[in-house]
Design an enzyme around this catalytic site. Sequence first.
Site, PDB file in Angstrom:
ATOM      1  N   GLY A 183       0.873  -1.168   0.000  1.00 57.55           N
ATOM      2  CA  GLY A 183       0.000   0.000   0.000  1.00 57.55           C
ATOM      3  C   GLY A 183       0.907   1.214   0.000  1.00 57.55           C
ATOM      4  O   GLY A 183       1.940   1.220  -0.667  1.00 57.55           O
ATOM      5  N   GLU A 184       0.583   2.196   0.781  1.00 55.74           N
ATOM      6  CA  GLU A 184       1.418   3.396   0.897  1.00 55.74           C
ATOM      7  C   GLU A 184       1.847   3.490   2.351  1.00 55.74           C
ATOM      8  O   GLU A 184       1.018   3.672   3.227  1.00 55.74           O
ATOM      9  CB  GLU A 184       0.605   4.614   0.441  1.00 55.74           C
ATOM     10  CG  GLU A 184       1.457   5.710  -0.176  1.00 55.74           C
ATOM     11  CD  GLU A 184       2.353   6.391   0.839  1.00 55.74           C
ATOM     12  OE1 GLU A 184       3.579   6.445   0.627  1.00 55.74           O
ATOM     13  OE2 GLU A 184       1.831   6.827   1.867  1.00 55.74           O
TER      14      GLU A 184
ATOM     15  N   HIS B 227       5.575  -8.426  -3.931  1.00 53.05           N
ATOM     16  CA  HIS B 227       4.216  -8.872  -3.593  1.00 53.05           C
ATOM     17  C   HIS B 227       4.038 -10.350  -3.938  1.00 53.05           C
ATOM     18  O   HIS B 227       3.640 -10.671  -5.069  1.00 53.05           O
ATOM     19  CB  HIS B 227       3.189  -8.064  -4.386  1.00 53.05           C
ATOM     20  CG  HIS B 227       3.144  -6.626  -4.035  1.00 53.05           C
ATOM     21  ND1 HIS B 227       2.296  -6.117  -3.073  1.00 53.05           N
ATOM     22  CD2 HIS B 227       3.842  -5.571  -4.503  1.00 53.05           C
ATOM     23  CE1 HIS B 227       2.471  -4.814  -2.978  1.00 53.05           C
ATOM     24  NE2 HIS B 227       3.413  -4.451  -3.835  1.00 53.05           N
TER      25      HIS B 227
ATOM     26  N   GLU C 247       1.686 -12.121  -2.863  1.00 55.07           N
ATOM     27  CA  GLU C 247       0.234 -12.356  -2.860  1.00 55.07           C
ATOM     28  C   GLU C 247      -0.412 -12.084  -4.212  1.00 55.07           C
ATOM     29  O   GLU C 247      -1.577 -12.405  -4.417  1.00 55.07           O
ATOM     30  CB  GLU C 247      -0.437 -11.513  -1.764  1.00 55.07           C
ATOM     31  CG  GLU C 247      -0.647 -10.036  -2.076  1.00 55.07           C
ATOM     32  CD  GLU C 247       0.618  -9.174  -1.971  1.00 55.07           C
ATOM     33  OE1 GLU C 247       1.711  -9.719  -1.742  1.00 55.07           O
ATOM     34  OE2 GLU C 247       0.489  -7.949  -2.127  1.00 55.07           O
TER      35      GLU C 247
ATOM     36  N   ARG D 292      12.699   3.700   0.362  1.00 54.73           N
ATOM     37  CA  ARG D 292      11.373   3.653  -0.277  1.00 54.73           C
ATOM     38  C   ARG D 292      11.505   3.804  -1.799  1.00 54.73           C
ATOM     39  O   ARG D 292      12.417   4.472  -2.271  1.00 54.73           O
ATOM     40  CB  ARG D 292      10.494   4.778   0.267  1.00 54.73           C
ATOM     41  CG  ARG D 292      10.317   4.724   1.779  1.00 54.73           C
ATOM     42  CD  ARG D 292       9.643   5.967   2.313  1.00 54.73           C
ATOM     43  NE  ARG D 292       8.254   5.972   1.884  1.00 54.73           N
ATOM     44  CZ  ARG D 292       7.565   7.086   1.654  1.00 54.73           C
ATOM     45  NH1 ARG D 292       8.133   8.253   1.786  1.00 54.73           N
ATOM     46  NH2 ARG D 292       6.308   7.021   1.277  1.00 54.73           N
TER      47      ARG D 292
ATOM     48  N   CYS E 144       6.285  -5.291   0.801  1.00 54.22           N
ATOM     49  CA  CYS E 144       6.364  -3.986   0.139  1.00 54.22           C
ATOM     50  C   CYS E 144       6.227  -2.852   1.184  1.00 54.22           C
ATOM     51  O   CYS E 144       7.113  -2.686   1.995  1.00 54.22           O
ATOM     52  CB  CYS E 144       5.344  -3.884  -0.994  1.00 54.22           C
ATOM     53  SG  CYS E 144       5.706  -2.528  -2.137  1.00 54.22           S
TER      54      CYS E 144
END
EC number: 4.3.3.6
Length: 194
Positions: free
Chosen positions: A46-47, A169, A171, A105, A78
């Site tokens: 996400g963020e 990721h 997933e 990041r 992530c």
Amino acid sequence: MKIGVLALQGAVAEHIRSIEAAGGEGVAVKRVEELDSLDGLIIPGGESTTIGKLMRKYGFIDAIRDFSQQGKPIFGTCAGLIVLAERIEGQEDAHLQLMDMTVARNAFGRQRESFETDLPVKGINEPVRAVFIRAPLIKEVAPSVDVLSTYNGEIVTARQGHLLASSYHPELTDDYRLHAYFLDMAKEAAAAKA
């Protein structure tokens, strides 16, 4: 094993699907008290700044630190990796500060520079399919952190005891072996307490 997925932002349903495909029970976690019944916790992508703000707003910072102190496994993917890190490059404050590493990041570039690759991961027989989307990377780790994989010489998967982190990721693929690896960590932690 009952694995929670922090449901403040990000790929929650995808992680639940992956945990269940790997043989565990996956649940979305929206309230602090839901942590009590879990054997492990995933912090999804996400963020990271947004996730951090929402964690503070809803009281998850101290609750997840307590969860970690009980030796229960936590897996950050992530942005979740950034949230777990003790230090964030170019930023004075970090979020949970649980894993002894420095992260950068968006180290792999912008959204359009996203890519997929097969990545050898220590402890898993064949390479794992990894999806990198605005991915962070791990710049430095303490000696207590085990590097599980690198991409072009940069650390992208690491484990420190009951804490696991990946830049990518897992997933977003049909490869559930990293989730199975995390389930095994949860089983080991539960067995150690029994």
